[in-house]
Design an enzyme around this catalytic site. Structure first.
Site, PDB file in Angstrom:
ATOM      1  N   ASP A  68       0.324  -1.135   0.184  1.00  0.00           N
ATOM      2  CA  ASP A  68      -0.143  -0.226   0.017  1.00  0.00           C
ATOM      3  C   ASP A  68       1.311   1.080  -0.453  1.00  0.00           C
ATOM      4  O   ASP A  68       1.819   1.608   0.187  1.00  0.00           O
ATOM      5  CB  ASP A  68      -0.971  -0.108   1.163  1.00  0.00           C
ATOM      6  CG  ASP A  68      -0.247  -0.575   2.219  1.00  0.00           C
ATOM      7  OD1 ASP A  68       0.362  -0.281   2.854  1.00  0.00           O
ATOM      8  OD2 ASP A  68      -1.167  -0.856   2.826  1.00  0.00           O
ATOM      9  N   ASN A 137      -7.789  -2.721  13.905  1.00  0.00           N
ATOM     10  CA  ASN A 137      -9.398  -3.167  13.759  1.00  0.00           C
ATOM     11  C   ASN A 137      -9.380  -4.211  12.505  1.00  0.00           C
ATOM     12  O   ASN A 137     -10.543  -4.771  11.853  1.00  0.00           O
ATOM     13  CB  ASN A 137      -9.890  -1.689  13.480  1.00  0.00           C
ATOM     14  CG  ASN A 137      -9.439  -1.573  12.124  1.00  0.00           C
ATOM     15  OD1 ASN A 137      -8.104  -2.126  11.132  1.00  0.00           O
ATOM     16  ND2 ASN A 137      -9.719  -0.189  11.064  1.00  0.00           N
ATOM     17  N   HIS A 139      -7.786  -4.907   9.887  1.00  0.00           N
ATOM     18  CA  HIS A 139      -6.992  -4.612   8.306  1.00  0.00           C
ATOM     19  C   HIS A 139      -5.698  -5.194   7.656  1.00  0.00           C
ATOM     20  O   HIS A 139      -4.341  -5.470   8.802  1.00  0.00           O
ATOM     21  CB  HIS A 139      -7.739  -2.920   8.394  1.00  0.00           C
ATOM     22  CG  HIS A 139      -5.619  -2.269   8.346  1.00  0.00           C
ATOM     23  ND1 HIS A 139      -6.375  -1.226   8.929  1.00  0.00           N
ATOM     24  CD2 HIS A 139      -4.733  -1.920   9.140  1.00  0.00           C
ATOM     25  CE1 HIS A 139      -5.367  -0.563   9.459  1.00  0.00           C
ATOM     26  NE2 HIS A 139      -4.578  -1.128   8.593  1.00  0.00           N
ATOM     27  N   GLU A 144      -9.802  -1.909   5.408  1.00  0.00           N
ATOM     28  CA  GLU A 144     -10.303  -2.213   6.241  1.00  0.00           C
ATOM     29  C   GLU A 144     -11.746  -2.945   6.906  1.00  0.00           C
ATOM     30  O   GLU A 144     -12.388  -3.314   5.412  1.00  0.00           O
ATOM     31  CB  GLU A 144     -10.706  -0.695   6.432  1.00  0.00           C
ATOM     32  CG  GLU A 144      -9.118   0.663   6.217  1.00  0.00           C
ATOM     33  CD  GLU A 144      -8.536   1.206   7.754  1.00  0.00           C
ATOM     34  OE1 GLU A 144      -9.358   0.548   8.238  1.00  0.00           O
ATOM     35  OE2 GLU A 144      -8.186   1.964   7.764  1.00  0.00           O
TER      36      GLU A 144
HETATM   37  C1  GLP Z   1      -1.064   0.001   8.607  1.00  0.00           C
HETATM   38  C2  GLP Z   1      -0.592  -0.187   7.213  1.00  0.00           C
HETATM   39  C3  GLP Z   1      -0.611  -1.854   8.278  1.00  0.00           C
HETATM   40  C4  GLP Z   1      -0.051  -2.462   8.858  1.00  0.00           C
HETATM   41  C5  GLP Z   1      -1.517  -1.667  10.092  1.00  0.00           C
HETATM   42  C6  GLP Z   1      -0.276  -2.338  11.170  1.00  0.00           C
HETATM   43  O1  GLP Z   1      -1.806   1.157   8.079  1.00  0.00           O
HETATM   44  N1  GLP Z   1      -1.477  -0.011   6.053  1.00  0.00           N
HETATM   45  O2  GLP Z   1       0.134  -2.790   6.260  1.00  0.00           O
HETATM   46  O3  GLP Z   1      -0.025  -3.581   9.357  1.00  0.00           O
HETATM   47  O4  GLP Z   1      -1.138  -0.541   9.185  1.00  0.00           O
HETATM   48  O5  GLP Z   1       0.714  -1.068  11.582  1.00  0.00           O
HETATM   49  P1  GLP Z   1       1.695  -1.527  12.636  1.00  0.00           P
HETATM   50  O6  GLP Z   1       2.292  -2.172  11.889  1.00  0.00           O
HETATM   51  O7  GLP Z   1       2.619   0.025  12.705  1.00  0.00           O
HETATM   52  O8  GLP Z   1       0.720  -1.225  13.792  1.00  0.00           O
END
Ligand code: GLP
Length: 247
Positions: A68, A137, A139, A144
């Site tokens: 992403d 959440n 995702h 989402e």
């Molecule tokens: C972000 C990214 C995801 C990631 C998630 C968790 O928004 N788009 O690819 O896995 O949220 O992030 P973190 O590893 O900082 O908790």
């Protein structure tokens, strides 16, 4: 079913994940990696860089596709996921940058750019290994919670919870982009192996629902229960709500 590997803490999770990724690169030097951003994979990337510097890993034939990118951020913006990948991994190993792919946050024609990204991932044969973090959440990528599972790469309106969670990486919450391009759930499911990493109690509910909840788009990660080869490496805190199921 998701195979669960228990890790003691963040460092242990990172080393175990890096071990699995490095095994993939050793077994298939020209493998396709699906890569993720966020705080969770940073330790695994550091470990891979260390092993590369020791001469244990060779990225010269590896190609990669990231999940992403924020809409409106260019690759030289320090908050962009392209910048994250360069500074946390690509700049420190011998991967050919031309073989690294991140959705284009600045695309003028977003739809065409998403379709081209899907075509490129398909032409590459889909990732041999897809690394995933998980949002609080549930995702994955930026898919989402919704009333349906997404298919290909698409534009996403980020939820308030994700904007808030990611605001820690920006100067203020107003600077967090409200939209992002994300690989779709269907594309993620085409990966031959999926490696999910999670740490900390904030992820405990999402990890529980991913592994043991109903398969439903209200928790996008739950679809991984239907994937034939998914491994979760998670620390004790992230697994704290799974005690009954794991007993
Ligand atoms: C972000 C990214 C995801 C990631 C998630 C968790 O928004 N788009 O690819 O896995 O949220 O992030 P973190 O590893 O900082 O908790």
């Amino acid at each position: 079913m998701i195979s669960i590997v228990r890790a003691r803490d963040y460092n242990d999770m990172s080393r175990k994940a890096a071990n699995i990724i490095s095994a993939q690169i050793i077994l298939k030097p020209n493998c396709v990696l699906g890569l993720a951003t966020g705080s969770t994979p940073i330790g695994a990337y550091q470990q891979l860089v260390e092993w590369y510097k020791k001469g244990d890993l060779d990225f010269s034939q590896v190609s990669s596709y990231n999940l992403d990118e924020y809409r409106g951020l260019s690759g030289d913006n320090p908050q962009s996921y392209r910048y994250f990948m360069n500074t946390n991994l690509f700049d420190h190993v011998n991967i050919d940058k031309a073989n690294t792919h991140v959705p284009d946050g600045m695309a003028e024609d977003g739809e065409a750019s998403c379709a081209a990204y899907d075509a490129a991932v398909a032409a590459a044969g889909y990732p041999d290994l897809q690394l995933l973090g998980i949002g609080n959440n549930g995702h994955i990528g930026f898919n989402e919670p919704d009333d349906h599972f997404s298919k290909g790469t698409h534009l996403v309106d980020l939820t308030e919870s994700t904007i808030e969670a990611n605001s820690r990486l920006f100067d203020s919450i107003d600077e967090v982009p409200r939209q992002a391009y994300s690989m779709g759930v269907q594309t993620i499911m085409f990966a031959k192996m999926i490696l999910v990493i999670a740490n900390g109690e904030k992820k405990a509910q999402a990890v529980h629902d991913m592994c043991f909840g109903p398969v439903a788009p209200s928790c996008p990660a739950s679809i991984l229960q239907l994937h034939p080869n998914t491994v979760l490496v998670a620390d004790e805190e992230a697994l704290s709500l799974c005690a009954d199921e794991l007993a």
